[in-house]
Design an enzyme around this catalytic site. Structure first.
Site, mmCIF file in Angstrom:
data_model
loop_
_atom_site.group_PDB
_atom_site.id
_atom_site.type_symbol
_atom_site.label_atom_id
_atom_site.label_comp_id
_atom_site.label_asym_id
_atom_site.label_seq_id
_atom_site.Cartn_x
_atom_site.Cartn_y
_atom_site.Cartn_z
ATOM 1 N N SER A 103 0.819 -1.100 0.412
ATOM 2 C CA SER A 103 0.074 -0.036 -0.203
ATOM 3 C C SER A 103 0.822 1.095 -0.366
ATOM 4 O O SER A 103 2.017 1.597 -0.625
ATOM 5 C CB SER A 103 -0.922 -0.020 1.487
ATOM 6 O OG SER A 103 -1.812 0.439 0.810
ATOM 7 N N LYS A 126 4.103 1.966 -2.049
ATOM 8 C CA LYS A 126 4.387 3.164 -2.823
ATOM 9 C C LYS A 126 6.221 3.400 -2.594
ATOM 10 O O LYS A 126 7.015 4.221 -3.855
ATOM 11 C CB LYS A 126 3.942 4.555 -2.805
ATOM 12 C CG LYS A 126 2.254 4.599 -3.052
ATOM 13 C CD LYS A 126 1.264 5.668 -2.334
ATOM 14 C CE LYS A 126 0.269 5.351 -1.914
ATOM 15 N NZ LYS A 126 -1.114 4.131 -2.563
ATOM 16 N N HIS A 130 -8.113 -5.484 -0.166
ATOM 17 C CA HIS A 130 -6.611 -4.917 0.340
ATOM 18 C C HIS A 130 -5.984 -5.606 1.463
ATOM 19 O O HIS A 130 -6.157 -5.481 2.687
ATOM 20 C CB HIS A 130 -6.697 -3.446 0.692
ATOM 21 C CG HIS A 130 -6.046 -2.516 0.622
ATOM 22 N ND1 HIS A 130 -5.128 -2.147 -0.496
ATOM 23 C CD2 HIS A 130 -5.337 -1.682 1.426
ATOM 24 C CE1 HIS A 130 -4.268 -1.270 -0.329
ATOM 25 N NE2 HIS A 130 -3.743 -0.796 1.426
ATOM 26 N N TRP A 148 -10.079 0.064 -5.158
ATOM 27 C CA TRP A 148 -9.233 1.762 -4.796
ATOM 28 C C TRP A 148 -8.207 1.612 -5.400
ATOM 29 O O TRP A 148 -7.624 3.347 -6.207
ATOM 30 C CB TRP A 148 -9.686 1.691 -3.303
ATOM 31 C CG TRP A 148 -8.800 3.411 -3.082
ATOM 32 C CD1 TRP A 148 -7.943 2.911 -1.739
ATOM 33 C CD2 TRP A 148 -9.755 4.055 -2.840
ATOM 34 N NE1 TRP A 148 -7.383 4.344 -1.822
ATOM 35 C CE2 TRP A 148 -9.243 5.054 -2.252
ATOM 36 C CE3 TRP A 148 -10.769 5.018 -3.674
ATOM 37 C CZ2 TRP A 148 -9.093 6.662 -2.010
ATOM 38 C CZ3 TRP A 148 -11.414 6.017 -3.466
ATOM 39 C CH2 TRP A 148 -10.629 6.723 -2.669
#
Ligand code: GCU
Length: 423
Positions: free
Chosen positions: A261, A265, A402, A352
């Site tokens: 998540s 990044k 997720h 998302w």
């Protein structure tokens, strides 16, 4: 009281879901767009050799990500010292050794303490390693009473018993589901983890964490092209890498950086910033990670800059609702990792994070891998569920939400086995 916190957590999740519902999840409404071409120089010339890519085009793209997306990491900022503050040769019934390393940054009377927790398999002399940040402290990742508790600011999470931004014993082992430590060790890899808030607490406050160490006199926040939190977290990973290079029990040439998540990044950006990472893995990294910004599917640049104003550099805000003017897109972040192996993992229900946009980044980065004679993700079509691709760019999409699951880790290990050991 407990019910009250559970209620609050549910309310919070409901509000978040409600907010997420306002975004586009309809593939037919994805706008038409043209991506910047990673193999065309800013002057318009085509890149036809590895040499021109490495000497000219890669630096161009890298600078754009620095200046316009994540913000520049201050040059030369390094941990002052590393110290093994705790170790044991007999952990998990003899499966592993454990080290806890205190990394200290001292400057102008300030001090930052970051703790690395490292497990190494007993059976391997110089261990290859996965390194990744955790969200709630090192002590959450394993049932191990010896893991030290972080003193840093932690986001409240009543279900983990974290209420005053301070962790307690109550959260020990609460994230073991995301960290299959034994499976990793039994596969012959070590695991190193750090709490990301030790490096930079995840809140919109630039007076804590590592940022102030780089301020000039009187400066109170980064300038428009200077590092946001994601760059700060990437910097922390490069510091861990510096430590690995000093530890004779670790094979620093075989370190895979992994993140989930927001921390996915950070792992991608760390892989771009620091070419010592031999393998780079992002799990469900989404907007500002592997997902293409121009698709505007699920989370958008505008939304991420509003909800998390401290993650990217100030310049990135100019692209709110204005993705077509971005001089880069996230496929070029993947391309910056070439020719090293990079793995992108998605989850079916994690819309998302735009699974298709995550896949397509790998696809559109592939011409750069091809320049090196390596295969990325040649097909523009995503593979079906649970059919991982293990090329030099790897990818899978699994069922579920997720999260980080054993299935994800099994693929990361297979990917590392293949690309680090030719297995
Ligand atoms: C939020 C955010 C995402 C991020 C995620 C996470 O959902 O919008 O961009 O990846 O948090 O880090 O869990």
């Amino acid at each position: 009281m407990k019910h009250f916190f559970t209620f609050l957590t549910c309310l919070f999740l409901a509000v978040q879901l409600q907010a997420q519902n306002e975004f586009n999840y309809d593939e037919s409404k994805v706008p038409q767009f043209t991506l910047p071409n990673p193999l065309v120089l800013s002057g318009g010339k085509k890149v036809k050799s590895v040499k021109v890519w490495e000497k000219k085009r890669r630096p161009e793209i890298f600078r754009l990500f620095e200046e316009q997306v994540y913000g520049k990491i201050p040059a030369g900022l390094k941990m002052t010292s590393f110290k093994v503050v705790e170790q044991s040769d007999h952990v998990f019934n003899g499966l592993a050794r454990r080290k806890q390393v205190e990394m200290v940054l001292q400057k102008d009377g300030r001090e930052l303490l970051v703790y690395l927790l490292i497990y190494l398999p007993q059976t391997v002399e110089k261990a290859p390693l996965f390194v990744g940040y955790n969200f709630y402290g090192n002590h959450t990742i394993a049932d191990d009473a010896e893991i030290m508790l972080t003193q840093s600011w932690v986001a409240n999470n009543p279900s983990f018993g974290i209420i005053n931004n301070q962790i307690t014993e109550q959260s020990r082992g609460v994230r073991t589901n995301r960290w299959p430590v034994k499976m990793i060790l039994e596969s012959g890899y070590g695991l190193a983890t750090m709490y990301y808030g030790d490096v930079d607490p995840d809140r919109n406050n630039f007076s804590d964490g590592v940022h102030p160490f780089a301020y000039l006199y009187g400066q109170t926040q980064p300038r428009a092209n200077e590092w946001g939190a994601i760059s700060a977290w990437a910097w922390g990973l490069t510091q861990a890498m510096d430590y690995f290079e000093t530890d004779p029990d670790i094979d620093a040439s075989k370190v895979a950086v992994m993140g989930h998540s927001r921390l996915g990044k950070a792992s991608l950006w760390a892989g771009a910033v620091d070419q010592r990472f031999a393998v780079v893995i992002s799990n469900n990294s989404g907007c500002g990670g592997a997902a293409l910004s121009r698709r505007r599917f699920g989370e958008t640049v505008q939304r991420i800059n509003t909800a998390f104003p401290h993650w990217f550099c100030t310049n990135f805000k100019a692209y709110n609702d204005n993705e077509n003017n971005l001089p880069v897109d996230q496929h070029e972040l993947i391309a910056l990792i070439a020719p090293r192996p990079v793995y992108i993992a998605s989850a079916e229900q994690d819309r998302w994070a735009d699974p298709k946009g995550e896949y397509l980044s790998g696809h559109y980065a592939s011409p750069v891998y091809q320049l090196y004679g390596m295969e990325g993700l040649p097909s523009a079509d995503m593979p079906p569920l649970h059919q991982p691709i293990m090329n030099r760019i790897g990818y899978h999409i699994r069922e579920g939400v997720h999260d980080v699951t054993d299935y994800d880790w099994q693929q990361f290990i297979r990917f590392a086995d293949k690309h680090l050991f030719g297995k």
